[in-house]
Scaffold this motif. Structure first.
Motif, PDB file in Angstrom:
ATOM      1  N   GLN A 108       0.870  -1.138  -0.121  1.00 27.34           N
ATOM      2  CA  GLN A 108       0.088  -0.030   0.184  1.00 27.34           C
ATOM      3  C   GLN A 108       0.914   1.477  -0.213  1.00 27.34           C
ATOM      4  OE1 GLN A 108      -2.542  -1.199   3.391  1.00 27.34           O
ATOM      5  NE2 GLN A 108      -4.100  -0.540   2.316  1.00 27.34           N
ATOM      6  N   ASN A 150      -6.784   9.247   1.031  1.00 24.43           N
ATOM      7  CA  ASN A 150      -7.774   8.117   1.386  1.00 24.43           C
ATOM      8  C   ASN A 150      -6.928   6.764   1.472  1.00 24.43           C
ATOM      9  OD1 ASN A 150     -10.054   9.397   1.609  1.00 24.43           O
ATOM     10  ND2 ASN A 150     -10.719   9.189  -0.730  1.00 24.43           N
ATOM     11  N   GLN A 151      -5.922   6.644   0.446  1.00 28.25           N
ATOM     12  CA  GLN A 151      -4.866   5.579   0.785  1.00 28.25           C
ATOM     13  C   GLN A 151      -4.079   5.580   1.950  1.00 28.25           C
ATOM     14  OE1 GLN A 151      -4.972   2.825  -1.065  1.00 28.25           O
ATOM     15  NE2 GLN A 151      -6.719   3.943  -1.957  1.00 28.25           N
ATOM     16  N   ALA A 187      -6.115   4.300   4.834  1.00 20.79           N
ATOM     17  CA  ALA A 187      -6.253   2.747   4.600  1.00 20.79           C
ATOM     18  C   ALA A 187      -4.947   2.339   5.315  1.00 20.79           C
ATOM     19  CB  ALA A 187      -6.585   2.526   3.187  1.00 20.79           C
ATOM     20  N   SER A 203      -5.131   2.589   8.924  1.00 18.79           N
ATOM     21  CA  SER A 203      -6.058   1.614   9.368  1.00 18.79           C
ATOM     22  C   SER A 203      -5.577   0.167   9.705  1.00 18.79           C
ATOM     23  CB  SER A 203      -7.431   1.411   8.665  1.00 18.79           C
ATOM     24  OG  SER A 203      -8.095   0.593   8.988  1.00 18.79           O
TER      25      SER A 203
END
Length: 86
Positions: free
Chosen positions: A17, A36-37, A40, A43
């Motif tokens: 990622q 947004n990435q 992620a 998270s």
């Protein structure tokens, strides 16, 4: 603690990622998509931390119980680790 293949796979996924985010930046992708990435990634890292703490806590509690010792200190330390990681 022995780290199992599941946690290693999680971290390799995070590594991928991160590479993807860097590629997006090199391609001048939209800020919203990059953020947004990154969110992620954060998270996924939080979930990896929680998994590591939970597995370690489970192992430590079993060892402490077998030795006839109190486990409350270990639980408190695990909670502190989780709080600290956020």
């Amino acid at each position: 603690m022995k780290y199992d293949d599941d946690v290693k796979k999680r971290l390799k996924r995070i590594e991928g990622q991160i590479r993807g985010v860097l590629k997006m930046m090199e391609e001048d992708q939209d800020c919203k998509d990059v953020v947004n990435q990154i969110s992620a990634v954060r998270s996924a890292a939080d979930k990896a931390i929680a998994y590591i703490v939970a597995v370690n806590l489970e192992q430590c509690i079993m060892e402490e119980k077998e030795a006839g010792r109190d486990t409350s200190k270990m639980v408190k330390q695990a909670v502190e680790l989780l709080v600290k990681s956020h």
